[in-house]
Design a protein around this motif. Structure first.
Motif, PDB file in Angstrom:
ATOM      1  N   ASP A 109      35.714  22.940 -19.317  1.00 30.11           N
ATOM      2  CA  ASP A 109      35.467  24.237 -18.681  1.00 30.11           C
ATOM      3  C   ASP A 109      35.674  24.189 -17.167  1.00 30.11           C
ATOM      4  O   ASP A 109      35.618  25.208 -16.492  1.00 30.11           O
ATOM      5  N   GLY A 110      35.897  22.984 -16.602  1.00 31.79           N
ATOM      6  CA  GLY A 110      36.142  22.862 -15.172  1.00 31.79           C
ATOM      7  C   GLY A 110      34.909  23.039 -14.315  1.00 31.79           C
ATOM      8  O   GLY A 110      35.014  23.089 -13.085  1.00 31.79           O
ATOM      9  N   LYS A 111      33.724  23.087 -14.906  1.00 35.35           N
ATOM     10  CA  LYS A 111      32.474  23.235 -14.152  1.00 35.35           C
ATOM     11  C   LYS A 111      31.499  22.102 -14.451  1.00 35.35           C
ATOM     12  O   LYS A 111      30.881  21.565 -13.558  1.00 35.35           O
ATOM     13  N   ARG A 112      31.353  21.780 -15.707  1.00 36.03           N
ATOM     14  CA  ARG A 112      30.406  20.748 -16.112  1.00 36.03           C
ATOM     15  C   ARG A 112      31.053  19.366 -15.996  1.00 36.03           C
ATOM     16  O   ARG A 112      32.246  19.221 -16.239  1.00 36.03           O
ATOM     17  N   ILE A 113      30.229  18.386 -15.615  1.00 36.84           N
ATOM     18  CA  ILE A 113      30.717  17.024 -15.447  1.00 36.84           C
ATOM     19  C   ILE A 113      29.874  16.047 -16.268  1.00 36.84           C
ATOM     20  O   ILE A 113      28.735  16.355 -16.639  1.00 36.84           O
ATOM     21  N   VAL A 114      30.442  14.894 -16.532  1.00 34.08           N
ATOM     22  CA  VAL A 114      29.718  13.732 -17.040  1.00 34.08           C
ATOM     23  C   VAL A 114      30.061  12.581 -16.103  1.00 34.08           C
ATOM     24  O   VAL A 114      31.137  12.562 -15.499  1.00 34.08           O
ATOM     25  N   TYR A 115      29.138  11.640 -15.958  1.00 33.62           N
ATOM     26  CA  TYR A 115      29.400  10.519 -15.062  1.00 33.62           C
ATOM     27  C   TYR A 115      28.617   9.299 -15.508  1.00 33.62           C
ATOM     28  O   TYR A 115      27.704   9.389 -16.337  1.00 33.62           O
ATOM     29  N   SER A 116      28.975   8.151 -14.925  1.00 30.83           N
ATOM     30  CA  SER A 116      28.314   6.904 -15.266  1.00 30.83           C
ATOM     31  C   SER A 116      28.215   6.018 -14.034  1.00 30.83           C
ATOM     32  O   SER A 116      29.066   6.076 -13.147  1.00 30.83           O
ATOM     33  N   THR A 117      27.147   5.224 -13.987  1.00 28.94           N
ATOM     34  CA  THR A 117      26.944   4.197 -12.964  1.00 28.94           C
ATOM     35  C   THR A 117      26.608   2.907 -13.705  1.00 28.94           C
ATOM     36  O   THR A 117      26.396   2.938 -14.917  1.00 28.94           O
ATOM     37  N   PRO A 118      26.509   1.787 -13.008  1.00 27.18           N
ATOM     38  CA  PRO A 118      26.109   0.559 -13.702  1.00 27.18           C
ATOM     39  C   PRO A 118      24.692   0.618 -14.277  1.00 27.18           C
ATOM     40  O   PRO A 118      24.321  -0.212 -15.090  1.00 27.18           O
ATOM     41  N   GLY A 120      23.048   3.723 -15.436  1.00 26.01           N
ATOM     42  CA  GLY A 120      22.745   4.853 -16.306  1.00 26.01           C
ATOM     43  C   GLY A 120      23.883   5.852 -16.282  1.00 26.01           C
ATOM     44  O   GLY A 120      24.956   5.584 -15.757  1.00 26.01           O
ATOM     45  N   SER A 121      23.617   6.999 -16.854  1.00 27.69           N
ATOM     46  CA  SER A 121      24.644   8.031 -16.921  1.00 27.69           C
ATOM     47  C   SER A 121      23.989   9.391 -16.815  1.00 27.69           C
ATOM     48  O   SER A 121      22.770   9.513 -16.824  1.00 27.69           O
ATOM     49  N   GLY A 122      24.824  10.415 -16.728  1.00 34.01           N
ATOM     50  CA  GLY A 122      24.269  11.741 -16.601  1.00 34.01           C
ATOM     51  C   GLY A 122      25.314  12.821 -16.738  1.00 34.01           C
ATOM     52  O   GLY A 122      26.469  12.564 -17.102  1.00 34.01           O
ATOM     53  N   SER A 123      24.874  14.013 -16.419  1.00 34.43           N
ATOM     54  CA  SER A 123      25.746  15.175 -16.493  1.00 34.43           C
ATOM     55  C   SER A 123      25.368  16.107 -15.354  1.00 34.43           C
ATOM     56  O   SER A 123      24.366  15.902 -14.673  1.00 34.43           O
ATOM     57  N   GLY A 124      26.154  17.122 -15.164  1.00 38.49           N
ATOM     58  CA  GLY A 124      25.865  18.060 -14.106  1.00 38.49           C
ATOM     59  C   GLY A 124      26.802  19.252 -14.159  1.00 38.49           C
ATOM     60  O   GLY A 124      27.580  19.409 -15.110  1.00 38.49           O
ATOM     61  N   GLU A 125      26.705  20.069 -13.126  1.00 37.02           N
ATOM     62  CA  GLU A 125      27.550  21.254 -13.038  1.00 37.02           C
ATOM     63  C   GLU A 125      27.847  21.550 -11.576  1.00 37.02           C
ATOM     64  O   GLU A 125      26.952  21.490 -10.725  1.00 37.02           O
ATOM     65  N   VAL A 126      29.115  21.858 -11.299  1.00 32.39           N
ATOM     66  CA  VAL A 126      29.557  22.184  -9.949  1.00 32.39           C
ATOM     67  C   VAL A 126      29.756  23.690  -9.861  1.00 32.39           C
ATOM     68  O   VAL A 126      30.388  24.292 -10.726  1.00 32.39           O
ATOM     69  N   ASP A 127      29.203  24.282  -8.804  1.00 36.60           N
ATOM     70  CA  ASP A 127      29.359  25.711  -8.573  1.00 36.60           C
ATOM     71  C   ASP A 127      29.607  25.912  -7.083  1.00 36.60           C
ATOM     72  O   ASP A 127      28.660  25.978  -6.289  1.00 36.60           O
ATOM     73  N   GLY A 128      30.872  25.945  -6.702  1.00 37.50           N
ATOM     74  CA  GLY A 128      31.220  26.069  -5.283  1.00 37.50           C
ATOM     75  C   GLY A 128      30.764  24.843  -4.524  1.00 37.50           C
ATOM     76  O   GLY A 128      31.102  23.721  -4.862  1.00 37.50           O
ATOM     77  N   GLY A 129      29.927  25.040  -3.504  1.00 34.49           N
ATOM     78  CA  GLY A 129      29.414  23.937  -2.706  1.00 34.49           C
ATOM     79  C   GLY A 129      28.110  23.375  -3.222  1.00 34.49           C
ATOM     80  O   GLY A 129      27.420  22.651  -2.522  1.00 34.49           O
ATOM     81  N   SER A 130      27.742  23.736  -4.443  1.00 37.03           N
ATOM     82  CA  SER A 130      26.489  23.284  -5.043  1.00 37.03           C
ATOM     83  C   SER A 130      26.779  22.397  -6.252  1.00 37.03           C
ATOM     84  O   SER A 130      27.697  22.662  -7.022  1.00 37.03           O
ATOM     85  N   LEU A 131      25.991  21.345  -6.411  1.00 35.83           N
ATOM     86  CA  LEU A 131      26.165  20.404  -7.508  1.00 35.83           C
ATOM     87  C   LEU A 131      24.805  20.107  -8.122  1.00 35.83           C
ATOM     88  O   LEU A 131      23.900  19.625  -7.433  1.00 35.83           O
ATOM     89  N   GLU A 132      24.629  20.427  -9.393  1.00 32.46           N
ATOM     90  CA  GLU A 132      23.425  19.999 -10.113  1.00 32.46           C
ATOM     91  C   GLU A 132      23.758  18.648 -10.739  1.00 32.46           C
ATOM     92  O   GLU A 132      24.731  18.521 -11.474  1.00 32.46           O
ATOM     93  N   TRP A 133      22.958  17.623 -10.435  1.00 31.21           N
ATOM     94  CA  TRP A 133      23.207  16.237 -10.820  1.00 31.21           C
ATOM     95  C   TRP A 133      22.015  15.750 -11.628  1.00 31.21           C
ATOM     96  O   TRP A 133      20.916  15.592 -11.093  1.00 31.21           O
ATOM     97  N   CYS A 134      22.201  15.536 -12.911  1.00 31.01           N
ATOM     98  CA  CYS A 134      21.118  15.077 -13.784  1.00 31.01           C
ATOM     99  C   CYS A 134      21.436  13.665 -14.271  1.00 31.01           C
ATOM    100  O   CYS A 134      22.559  13.382 -14.680  1.00 31.01           O
ATOM    101  N   PHE A 135      20.435  12.793 -14.212  1.00 27.68           N
ATOM    102  CA  PHE A 135      20.624  11.370 -14.453  1.00 27.68           C
ATOM    103  C   PHE A 135      19.578  10.857 -15.430  1.00 27.68           C
ATOM    104  O   PHE A 135      18.417  11.266 -15.355  1.00 27.68           O
ATOM    105  N   THR A 136      19.976   9.983 -16.334  1.00 27.38           N
ATOM    106  CA  THR A 136      19.019   9.303 -17.207  1.00 27.38           C
ATOM    107  C   THR A 136      19.231   7.802 -17.095  1.00 27.38           C
ATOM    108  O   THR A 136      20.343   7.331 -16.875  1.00 27.38           O
ATOM    109  N   ASN A 137      18.140   7.086 -17.230  1.00 26.42           N
ATOM    110  CA  ASN A 137      18.168   5.632 -17.119  1.00 26.42           C
ATOM    111  C   ASN A 137      17.151   5.097 -18.113  1.00 26.42           C
ATOM    112  O   ASN A 137      16.027   5.598 -18.173  1.00 26.42           O
TER     113      ASN A 137
END
Length: 154
Positions: A109-118, A120-137
């Motif tokens: 959809d070009g708005k929601r993201i998934v990501y990973s670090t060493p 944990g991982s998470g998801s989020g959503e980008v809306d212009g200059g705003s980023l909701e960043w949710c993380f689980t570990n």
């Protein structure tokens, strides 16, 4: 054989259905530095980042869960230095200056993201200059879930 072909044909029809978008026209840019803004909520339980555990005959006992719902002024800073289409890379830097790599991708959809670090991982959503960043570990002695709203720093 005919049934398999019919199922395969039905699957192909679904994959090119006009209601589904394979790729967005253009993903938002993740490039730059993002800092914590107006919202933060987290729940944590375990040994990492909390008071010393109590020793018992059964070993160390984790402290009770901690809950936070205020803006997180000690949140990690995010910076992304590379993006190709919907894929991006960068780092997350702790308030003490320690950094970990981050890799991520936009959903279709070009708005929601998934990501990973060493860690944990998470998801989020980008809306212009705003980023909701949710993380689980989660680990043997620690678990956390949190969401923070970030703003791109000019």
């Amino acid at each position: 054989m005919i049934m398999f072909g019919a199922l395969l044909g039905a699957g192909m029809a679904l994959s090119v259905s006009p209601g589904l978008r394979a790729f967005p026209a253009a993903e938002p840019s993740m490039l730059g530095t993002w800092t914590a803004d107006s919202y933060h909520a987290s729940a944590r339980h375990g040994l990492f980042g909390l008071a010393e555990p109590k020793a018992t005959a059964f070993g160390a006992v984790a402290q009770p869960a901690s809950l936070t719902t205020e803006p997180n002024m000690s949140a990690w800073a995010l910076s992304f230095t590379s993006q190709k289409g919907g894929a991006f890379t960068g780092k997350a830097t702790s308030p003490t200056g320690e950094s970990v790599p981050v890799v991520g991708a936009f959903r279709s959809d070009g708005k929601r993201i998934v990501y990973s670090t060493p860690f944990g991982s998470g998801s989020g959503e980008v809306d212009g200059g705003s980023l909701e960043w949710c993380f689980t570990n989660s680990a043997a002695t620690f678990a956390s879930a949190e969401c923070t709203v970030y703003r791109r720093t000019p």
